[in-house]
Design an enzyme around this catalytic site. Structure first.
Site, PDB file in Angstrom:
ATOM      1  N   TRP A   1       0.835  -1.216   0.000  1.00 23.62           N
ATOM      2  CA  TRP A   1       0.000   0.000   0.000  1.00 23.62           C
ATOM      3  C   TRP A   1       0.859   1.252   0.000  1.00 23.62           C
ATOM      4  O   TRP A   1       0.478   2.279  -0.567  1.00 23.62           O
ATOM      5  CB  TRP A   1      -0.954  -0.012   1.191  1.00 23.62           C
ATOM      6  CG  TRP A   1      -1.836  -1.218   1.207  1.00 23.62           C
ATOM      7  CD1 TRP A   1      -1.897  -2.177   2.185  1.00 23.62           C
ATOM      8  CD2 TRP A   1      -2.773  -1.620   0.190  1.00 23.62           C
ATOM      9  NE1 TRP A   1      -2.816  -3.136   1.843  1.00 23.62           N
ATOM     10  CE2 TRP A   1      -3.373  -2.830   0.635  1.00 23.62           C
ATOM     11  CE3 TRP A   1      -3.173  -1.087  -1.037  1.00 23.62           C
ATOM     12  CZ2 TRP A   1      -4.338  -3.508  -0.120  1.00 23.62           C
ATOM     13  CZ3 TRP A   1      -4.138  -1.759  -1.791  1.00 23.62           C
ATOM     14  CH2 TRP A   1      -4.699  -2.942  -1.326  1.00 23.62           C
ATOM     15  N   ASP A   2       2.016   1.187   0.657  1.00 19.79           N
ATOM     16  CA  ASP A   2       2.951   2.314   0.609  1.00 19.79           C
ATOM     17  C   ASP A   2       3.392   2.598  -0.821  1.00 19.79           C
ATOM     18  O   ASP A   2       3.385   3.743  -1.279  1.00 19.79           O
ATOM     19  CB  ASP A   2       4.200   1.987   1.433  1.00 19.79           C
ATOM     20  CG  ASP A   2       4.058   2.349   2.902  1.00 19.79           C
ATOM     21  OD1 ASP A   2       3.202   3.182   3.238  1.00 19.79           O
ATOM     22  OD2 ASP A   2       4.807   1.782   3.711  1.00 19.79           O
TER      23      ASP A   2
END
Lengths: 390, 390
Positions: free
Chosen positions: A158-159
């Protein structure tokens, strides 16, 4: 090859998402100036680190940028950062609760500012990849079928995805500014990227319709056929048959065409349909497994390639790192030495872009203060002496 | 809110990466026309599917687009698609071996075309998320410490990341075209995105320096402190202490300050350093576990929030789907009904953008042929009768 040449971006951020975004902008030609507190931000010593103590993580995520170190607790330091933002016109940050870095304050100095503010959650509270991943339900359906507890991913997916969403937002705003002259204030929360991510795959719709959790399916590819097999020499391959063509190639090369033809009426399935391949995935895997177990990787590899089967080999990272080519190369990073490094995966006219090293902290402070803000040498010396910059 | 209004994009692609990219462009205001073969591409029935047979996956990944169905095996069909691309000026595809859709052919009709061509591997051979993930070494370091075999991720992280890299590439090229009038041919391989992804985290540098695989570390956060705990009512939370402040908050709320103060000299560690927290992670987890095990989630939640601990709760997707808010909402999708759906996570001026449903296959064929190519109704009827469009 440098489509963003001429742009200048100020980054006041740390960890993965915003730094990877701004590194991407630098790889595409923008001049990116990362502003850090003197001594470094919270990510400056983050693991993995080299034996020298230099962070492999920080140096990998900040390649091709300029580094400016400023005491952002001092009024003078804040004024310098705000002046840099106003001069550059594009600003990315993930600061929490810094009113002096708010869009309201900064846009008062430059009306057409593009400011992308990255958050943990949309309400401004903190969150990181590992907490938002738990909250959107991915660990609960990851891992072995028999393992009831959630399995966290190791990759901060997700980063990384948020990083490329940042670049998308900034460049979309730039398009609008070029047309209308108007700047933009854009907010983006890591938690929202994750929630949208699982929704965009249809997984939330599925969960709602099913009214229950999707059972874990181990290493199988959901809704089709794909699983890992071990070869006779202890190597492992991931084999996937999404399309009918890939499925037929796999049957043919393993000599199992007649077995599967006989199996279809027996199990009342049509294995040309990927949904049916998924339903009887364990049976298919059990029939194919001996073929892989009887052959060394070299033979499996040759046969699968000739038959045009869709597959990949499990490699360890030491092996990936040992043979950098294509998008991977090596750079001589100060503080570390020769280290594998990536170019931008975006190829313009068939060519990869260049490589770069990360700056040392504050390496460009003087140059940036002089060239961007036009400060005279005596003033820069005064700022150093006063502990305002380093 | 619609920074890309006025742009038109033609998409000839399937599965996750390119469709999610073009959906993002649509969410930012572009008119996106997805062109499919009559009957749909290979992703049209992809799981998860609704009881009606409609794909939750396809409808989730193609919201807000127009749909045109064309027989791309016919010369007339190919001519229509090429004309649409030339008219729109922005083209995204993931086709393999279609010479008529090559940049060479298409740019001959429109010199300033921006064409982003998505690939599996940079040499043009096919690859999918699950094969490239194996090849870059992530499954080998994912999962329980005791599980020697690789654990595949369930989330197609590289697909999603590639999608946002596509939008980044297209918008960067658009910036350059606005300045110079020049188009661009950009290639992007899924395998390159994955290789660059692990390199950008410093993981390849680590693997090279270590000369061996990083041992699996289960649900722990690498290089810092973060792990999951079970509460007395069988719920589970992910707790993270990356910074010194987060670490002190966690010690304080669990009443373990003196325990850890005594532990530091005993183990010769400084737990204010995240590297030391990682080294003795199992000990820290063992000391904290009883506090969580003694309290129901409601109490844990209240206490952690008051103390400003960084944490998240493990939720199942049915729960996530049951309460859509913020970036999530519901749409009434034809073929499915009310279903959870995501807006763009990019908020302009504090506001989320709108929601949209996916088109039915070929829903906009006639409208697009008339409005974009200016074809008269009689000609469109002829194309339908000849099986060229549907």
């Amino acid at each position: 090859m440098n489509p963003l040449a001429g742009l200048r971006v100020i980054e006041c951020a740390s960890f993965v998402a915003a730094p990877s975004a701004c590194m991407t902008l630098a790889q595409l030609g923008a001049e990116v100036i990362r502003v850090d507190p003197i001594g470094g931000a919270a990510d400056y010593r983050r693991w993995p680190v080299a034996p020298t103590g230099t962070s492999l993580y920080w140096t990998a995520l900040n390649r091709g940028k300029r580094s400016v170190a400023v005491n952002m607790r001092s009024d003078e330091g804040r004024e310098l950062v705000a002046a840099l933002v106003a001069e550059a016109g594009i600003f990315v940050d993930n600061a929490v609760g810094r009113r002096w870095l708010s869009y309201e304050n900064l846009s008062a100095r430059r009306a057409d500012l593009i400011h992308l503010h990255l958050q943990g959650r949309a309400d401004g509270t903190p969150a990181v990849d590992y907490t938002v991943n738990a909250e959107v339900g991915v660990p609960t359906i990851t891992g072995r079928e028999y393992d009831a507890a959630p399995v966290n991913h190791v990759l901060p997916a997700w980063d990384l995805l948020t990083g490329m969403t940042v670049t998308t937002g900034v460049l979309a705003a730039l398009h609008e500014r070029a047309k209308t002259g108007k700047g933009a204030y854009i907010e983006l929360a890591l938690a929202d990227v994750a929630a949208a991510g699982v929704a965009n795959l249809g997984w939330l719709g599925e969960a709602q319709l099913r009214g229950a959790e999707r059972p874990k399916h181990g290493n199988h590819v959901y809704g089709s056929f794909g699983i890992d097999f071990e070869t006779s020499d202890g190597q492992r391959v991931m084999v996937v048959a999404l399309t009918e063509g890939q499925w037929h190639a796999l049957r043919k090369v393993t000599g199992t065409e007649e077995v599967f033809s006989a199996l279809e009426p027996a199990l009342d399935v049509d294995l040309n349909q990927e949904a049916d391949r998924y339903r009887v995935r364990e049976t298919i895997a059990a029939i194919l497994r001996p073929w892989f177990a009887a052959r060394p990787l070299a033979e499996v590899s040759k046969d699968l390639d000739s038959a045009r089967v869709l597959w990949g080999r499990y490699r360890g990272m030491p092996e990936v790192a040992a043979s950098p080519s294509g998008v991977l190369s090596t750079v001589d990073q100060p503080g570390i030495g020769e280290v594998p490094s990536a170019r931008s995966p975006l190829r313009w006219d068939g060519t990869y872009g260049g490589t770069a090293t990360a700056p040392s902290l504050g390496e460009d402070t003087d140059h940036v203060l002089a060239s961007v803000l036009g400060l005279p040498a005596a003033e820069i010396t005064r700022l150093h002496d006063g502990g305002v910059v380093a």
